[in-house]
Design an enzyme around this catalytic site. Structure first.
Site, mmCIF file in Angstrom:
data_model
loop_
_atom_site.group_PDB
_atom_site.id
_atom_site.type_symbol
_atom_site.label_atom_id
_atom_site.label_comp_id
_atom_site.label_asym_id
_atom_site.label_seq_id
_atom_site.Cartn_x
_atom_site.Cartn_y
_atom_site.Cartn_z
ATOM 1 N N CYS A 88 -3.210 0.519 -3.487
ATOM 2 C CA CYS A 88 -2.812 0.122 -1.956
ATOM 3 C C CYS A 88 -3.403 1.207 -1.106
ATOM 4 O O CYS A 88 -3.720 2.468 -1.372
ATOM 5 C CB CYS A 88 -1.465 0.206 -1.732
ATOM 6 S SG CYS A 88 -0.846 0.003 0.171
ATOM 7 N N HIS A 130 0.725 -8.825 -2.072
ATOM 8 C CA HIS A 130 0.820 -7.429 -1.870
ATOM 9 C C HIS A 130 0.835 -7.209 -0.212
ATOM 10 O O HIS A 130 1.594 -6.730 0.262
ATOM 11 C CB HIS A 130 -0.257 -6.709 -2.352
ATOM 12 C CG HIS A 130 -0.428 -5.146 -1.906
ATOM 13 N ND1 HIS A 130 -0.504 -4.186 -2.963
ATOM 14 C CD2 HIS A 130 -0.754 -4.626 -0.902
ATOM 15 C CE1 HIS A 130 -0.438 -3.153 -2.423
ATOM 16 N NE2 HIS A 130 -0.700 -3.141 -0.941
ATOM 17 N N GLU A 131 -0.172 -8.042 0.552
ATOM 18 C CA GLU A 131 -0.210 -7.880 1.995
ATOM 19 C C GLU A 131 1.191 -8.346 2.557
ATOM 20 O O GLU A 131 1.463 -7.974 3.754
ATOM 21 C CB GLU A 131 -1.403 -8.821 2.412
ATOM 22 C CG GLU A 131 -2.702 -8.086 1.995
ATOM 23 C CD GLU A 131 -2.862 -6.469 1.755
ATOM 24 O OE1 GLU A 131 -2.481 -5.952 2.713
ATOM 25 O OE2 GLU A 131 -3.523 -5.979 0.964
ATOM 26 N N HIS A 134 3.724 -6.031 2.381
ATOM 27 C CA HIS A 134 3.645 -4.866 3.655
ATOM 28 C C HIS A 134 4.192 -5.560 4.944
ATOM 29 O O HIS A 134 4.902 -4.917 5.708
ATOM 30 C CB HIS A 134 1.954 -4.930 3.931
ATOM 31 C CG HIS A 134 1.516 -3.889 3.052
ATOM 32 N ND1 HIS A 134 1.925 -2.490 3.223
ATOM 33 C CD2 HIS A 134 0.540 -3.827 2.282
ATOM 34 C CE1 HIS A 134 1.200 -1.793 2.364
ATOM 35 N NE2 HIS A 134 0.334 -2.670 1.891
HETATM 36 NI NI NI Z 1 -1.387 -2.130 0.486
#
Ligand code: NI
Length: 181
Positions: A88, A130-131, A134
């Site tokens: 990340c 993953h995004e 976030h």
């Molecule tokens: Ni990330």
């Protein structure tokens, strides 16, 4: 001001759920441009708006030579999972084996408000998950198994960027807002 500073782990905005986008205006298009340029400069395969200090549900990606973005993503994940090293941009230099769904169908909008569907497997699927995490204030270290998370927290404590943008956080697995797996 295209390339923006990337927030590092410890910055409270990375733990704050982002707001849905309702205005598909010039500011949003500037945000998408900033995300893409900052991501390509890093370089990274994905970047979410909170990582550059904007609490809106937008991310960009650059996978297999495809540069894209998605606004207000909603994910449909495969049951089949896949483990691979994942890092990340908010944790410079660190990567740990992370289990994710093998494939994903992501629905959302583009920066003009048009409906968009992204279908991906492997790296694209991993990036989209993953995004989108976030945007919910979830970080990849929350997705690690217990052993890997211990290693990750140790590496974070020892990283030269630790505490750079915020006071040191309590690095206990119990301090993960209840989201740790
Ligand atoms: Ni990330």
């Amino acid at each position: 001001m295209p390339v923006q500073p990337i927030r590092l782990f410890g910055d409270p905005l990375l733990r704050t759920p982002a707001e849905p986008v309702v205005d598909f205006d010039r500011e949003l298009r500037t945000l998408v441009k900033d995300l893409q340029e900052t991501m390509l400069d890093a370089p990274g395969v994905g970047l979410a708006a909170p990582q550059i200090g904007v609490g809106l549900r937008v991310f960009s990606y650059h996978v297999d030579d495809t540069l894209g973005h998605l606004v207000n993503p909603v994910l449909d994940l495969s049951e089949e999972e896949h483990e691979d090293d994942e890092g990340c941009l908010s944790f410079p230099g660190l990567a740990f084996p992370t289990t994710r769904a093998w494939s994903v169908v992501a629905k959302g909008q583009d920066m003009y408000g048009e409906p968009v569907t992204i279908e991906g497997t492997e790296l694209l699927a991993r990036c989209v998950q993953h995004e989108t995490d976030h945007l919910d204030g979830i970080l990849f270290i929350d997705r690690l198994d217990r052993t890997q998370r211990k290693l990750a927290l140790k590496a974070i404590r020892e990283a030269d960027w630790a505490g750079e943008t915020a006071p040191p956080v309590k690095l206990s697995p119990h301090a993960m807002h209840g989201r740790a797996l």
